[in-house]
Scaffold this active site. Structure first.
Site, mmCIF file in Angstrom:
data_model
loop_
_atom_site.group_PDB
_atom_site.id
_atom_site.type_symbol
_atom_site.label_atom_id
_atom_site.label_comp_id
_atom_site.label_asym_id
_atom_site.label_seq_id
_atom_site.Cartn_x
_atom_site.Cartn_y
_atom_site.Cartn_z
ATOM 1 C CB SER A 119 3.760 1.896 -3.992
ATOM 2 O OG SER A 119 3.452 0.670 -4.582
ATOM 3 C CE LYS A 175 7.266 -0.954 -2.909
ATOM 4 N NZ LYS A 175 6.197 -1.527 -3.759
#
Length: 410
Positions: free
Chosen positions: A313, A338
């Site tokens: 992320s 991600k």
């Protein structure tokens, strides 16, 4: 979203809205309902939904009546409603979208602020096995006092296995009000035994940035997550090390699962010249925002970023910008992958929902969702160290490789 999931989602939304309406009509005798300031459902609109909708209304009313009359335990209506809201988000079949009760939302805000109330440990999850393990036990926390160390893993929380749970759900179960307790079963890596502790939840200030100067004037910064306080801590650490005239820098993002987008944008702004694109975010309609560096400081020394399969992320936003601008090299293993963004939306009653709302793209336009970032130099962590769990920086073969690469750059 496939047709089956779409149907499930629509049914969930319809059931949720109509269920709320039924309960409100039953308990408050009103004919309209405000849904978090999003809109109003009136009797005329319900009528326009058609015959099947009234069948759903009738079904929900029957279920609620059966629960109220026949379920052997007392049930609070708020708990029934919370369960329904969670079901609506679960129907999306998206592991990142969820509903937060008032209490859960307050805890989330506390966590993002850089402090939280729990057992006092940083945890991560192996993307392949699902194992939840301890990255660090903090001073003053119950985990540290119990002798839990990096490499130990969590087996159960309050008697329930964590084997198939998302990391976020495991953490939520361990957190709670200060002074309350939670029972946690650990697998102790050193002794290869299972031990269970009843741990008191305490307010713990979580350091997300740790730094030191290694041999040969090499700076080292480890970032565990991107909180509200992280960018400031990072900038301060970097300023102090530059005052010591470091010759190069290793930034360790291994096992960093991400965090706040604003935080990573501020940190990347400290590394790049002004007005450089850091990341762009686009929703399903192609609309979005591009974030640029704004800090007047730039880091211009040799740089290596350590990554692994649990680097995800916001950590991938940082690493992707480093790789695209070629201001440093990535060393380690392919990152988690991600490449999507969640938006947290507060509702009128202090609860909230988190929805996956957009994809993000690196400065070169890459979306790395489910593929990750491939390192410039691939190095697996030594298998013996993986089994050992706890090891020194000198034993850490990935770190030593990063230092070697950095020295060659210097």
């Amino acid at each position: 979203m496939n047709e089956s999931n779409k149907k499930s989602f629509l049914q969930g939304v319809l059931a949720g809205i109509l269920g709320c309406l039924v309960l409100l009509l039953v308990f408050f005798g009103i004919g309209r309902f405000f849904l978090g300031g999003i809109g109003i459902i009136t009797g005329r609109q319900v009528a326009a939904l058609g015959e099947n909708s009234f069948q759903n209304l009738n079904k929900l009313a029957i279920i609620h009546e059966k629960i109220s009359q026949d379920f052997m335990e007392d049930v609070e209506d708020e708990a029934v409603l919370d369960g329904m809201y969670k079901g609506m988000l679960d129907s999306l079949d998206d592991p990142y979208s969820r509903y937060y009760t008032r209490e859960e939302y307050a805890e989330l805000n506390e966590s993002n602020s850089g402090s939280y109330c729990g057992i006092g440990a940083l945890v991560a999850q192996d993307s392949k096995t699902g194992k939840v393990y301890i990255v660090e036990a903090y001073e003053g926390g119950a985990a540290k006092e119990a002798g839990i160390v990096s490499g130990d893993s969590i087996v159960k929380v309050d008697g329930k296995s964590v084997e198939k749970d998302e990391l976020e759900d495991v953490v939520d179960r361990m957190k709670g009000r200060e002074g309350t307790t939670v029972e946690v079963e650990f697998y102790i890596a050193k002794s290869k035994t299972y031990q269970t502790f009843t741990m008191e939840r305490r307010s713990v200030e979580v350091p997300s940035v740790e730094y030191q100067i290694l041999k040969k004037d090499i700076g080292y910064i480890q970032i565990s997550g991107f909180k509200e306080t992280t960018a400031k801590q990072f900038s301060e650490a970097l300023d102090k090390m530059e005052e010591k005239n470091i010759k190069g820098l290793v930034i360790d993002l291994r096992d960093n699962g991400g965090g706040l987008l604003d935080s990573v944008v501020d940190m990347m702004g400290r590394m790049l010249p002004e007005k450089k694109e850091i990341v762009s975010v686009k929703d399903k309609n192609g609309k979005g925002t591009t974030y640029f560096s704004e800090n007047d400081k730039t880091f211009d020394k040799p740089l290596v970023v350590l990554v692994n399969e649990n680097t995800a992320s916001a950590s991938e936003v940082f690493s992707g910008a480093v790789q695209d601008y070629k201001i440093g090299k990535l060393v380690g293993t392919t990152t988690f992958g991600k490449g999507i963004v969640q938006t947290i939306m507060g509702l009128f009653d202090d609860s909230a929902i988190k929805l996956t709302t957009a994809k993000y793209y690196t400065p070169n336009g890459r979306n790395i969702h489910k593929t990750g970032l491939e390192p410039d130099i691939e190095v697996e962590l030594d298998e013996k160290l993986q089994q050992k769990g706890v090891y020194s920086m000198d034993e850490d073969n990935q770190l030593q490789k990063a230092i070697q690469v950095l020295q060659n750059m210097i």
